[in-house]
Design a protein around this motif. Structure first.
Motif, PDB file in Angstrom:
ATOM      1  N   TYR A  99       0.880  -1.167   0.000  1.00 38.42           N
ATOM      2  CA  TYR A  99       0.000   0.000   0.000  1.00 38.42           C
ATOM      3  C   TYR A  99       0.915   1.214   0.000  1.00 38.42           C
ATOM      4  O   TYR A  99       1.813   1.313   0.838  1.00 38.42           O
ATOM      5  N   ASP A 100       0.708   2.088  -0.971  1.00 34.94           N
ATOM      6  CA  ASP A 100       1.510   3.306  -1.111  1.00 34.94           C
ATOM      7  C   ASP A 100       0.659   4.521  -0.773  1.00 34.94           C
ATOM      8  O   ASP A 100      -0.529   4.571  -1.110  1.00 34.94           O
ATOM      9  N   TYR A 101       1.287   5.492  -0.148  1.00 32.56           N
ATOM     10  CA  TYR A 101       0.714   6.820   0.026  1.00 32.56           C
ATOM     11  C   TYR A 101       1.655   7.777  -0.687  1.00 32.56           C
ATOM     12  O   TYR A 101       2.830   7.876  -0.336  1.00 32.56           O
ATOM     13  N   LEU A 102       1.129   8.442  -1.701  1.00 33.56           N
ATOM     14  CA  LEU A 102       1.932   9.380  -2.481  1.00 33.56           C
ATOM     15  C   LEU A 102       1.496  10.807  -2.196  1.00 33.56           C
ATOM     16  O   LEU A 102       0.300  11.107  -2.197  1.00 33.56           O
ATOM     17  N   SER A 103       2.472  11.668  -1.961  1.00 31.75           N
ATOM     18  CA  SER A 103       2.225  13.110  -1.896  1.00 31.75           C
ATOM     19  C   SER A 103       2.579  13.662  -3.266  1.00 31.75           C
ATOM     20  O   SER A 103       3.655  13.373  -3.797  1.00 31.75           O
ATOM     21  N   LEU A 104       1.652  14.423  -3.828  1.00 33.92           N
ATOM     22  CA  LEU A 104       1.879  15.015  -5.143  1.00 33.92           C
ATOM     23  C   LEU A 104       1.748  16.524  -5.054  1.00 33.92           C
ATOM     24  O   LEU A 104       1.018  17.045  -4.212  1.00 33.92           O
ATOM     25  N   VAL A 112       3.646  15.980  -9.967  1.00 35.20           N
ATOM     26  CA  VAL A 112       4.753  15.057  -9.719  1.00 35.20           C
ATOM     27  C   VAL A 112       4.663  14.511  -8.290  1.00 35.20           C
ATOM     28  O   VAL A 112       4.095  15.153  -7.401  1.00 35.20           O
ATOM     29  N   ILE A 113       5.240  13.358  -8.088  1.00 38.05           N
ATOM     30  CA  ILE A 113       5.295  12.736  -6.771  1.00 38.05           C
ATOM     31  C   ILE A 113       6.453  13.372  -6.014  1.00 38.05           C
ATOM     32  O   ILE A 113       7.598  13.336  -6.468  1.00 38.05           O
ATOM     33  N   VAL A 114       6.137  13.962  -4.860  1.00 42.21           N
ATOM     34  CA  VAL A 114       7.168  14.631  -4.060  1.00 42.21           C
ATOM     35  C   VAL A 114       7.505  13.832  -2.799  1.00 42.21           C
ATOM     36  O   VAL A 114       8.482  14.137  -2.116  1.00 42.21           O
ATOM     37  N   GLY A 115       6.720  12.806  -2.506  1.00 43.79           N
ATOM     38  CA  GLY A 115       6.985  11.948  -1.362  1.00 43.79           C
ATOM     39  C   GLY A 115       6.252  10.632  -1.509  1.00 43.79           C
ATOM     40  O   GLY A 115       5.169  10.574  -2.087  1.00 43.79           O
ATOM     41  N   LYS A 116       6.873   9.569  -1.021  1.00 41.96           N
ATOM     42  CA  LYS A 116       6.237   8.246  -1.065  1.00 41.96           C
ATOM     43  C   LYS A 116       6.531   7.533   0.237  1.00 41.96           C
ATOM     44  O   LYS A 116       7.683   7.469   0.676  1.00 41.96           O
ATOM     45  N   ILE A 117       5.466   7.013   0.875  1.00 42.34           N
ATOM     46  CA  ILE A 117       5.615   6.093   1.990  1.00 42.34           C
ATOM     47  C   ILE A 117       4.806   4.854   1.635  1.00 42.34           C
ATOM     48  O   ILE A 117       3.804   4.941   0.922  1.00 42.34           O
TER      49      ILE A 117
END
Length: 122
Positions: A99-104, A112-117
């Protein structure tokens, strides 16, 4: 206005999914901001990579496509406020249930994706 944002964000996420599934580091490179950091938890082990290290890992492994896996990646949720967004994704692949949480962020008129956990859920 949000409909346009949704379409553009979904395009970025679709490219992210395709890049991961096909092992296409050029497509993935375009999805991420140059300063992105990727954090995760895989079976209790902390994962921390820069964009460069992450792309190198994708490049050096067999892709889910090469392993004849079925594409099952999907967007679970999307929250948009102005020029920022959060996406929750289900990314099952390579024997993991990620499971990914992407900050865009919309930067220079491009999402664009600026963070991924991320984490693996057994």
């Amino acid at each position: 206005m949000y409909q346009e944002h949704i379409k553009d964000i979904e395009t970025t996420i679709s490219n992210y999914f395709e890049g991961i599934f096909n092992g296409d580091v050029h497509k993935l490179n375009d999805c991420f901001h140059s300063s992105v950091v990727l954090f995760g938890d895989i079976n209790g082990a902390t994962y921390l990579k820069s964009k460069t290290d992450y792309l190198e890992g994708v490049k050096s492994r067999q892709s889910p496509k090469d392993l004849n896996e079925t594409f099952k990646m999907k967007i679970i949720g999307l929250d948009i406020m102005g020029d920022i967004a959060m996406a929750k994704l289900h990314v099952p692949m390579l024997g993991y249930n990620y499971y990914d949480y992407l900050s865009l962020n919309k930067i220079d008129d491009k999402w664009v994706i600026v963070g991924k956990i991320f984490t693996h859920v057994a």
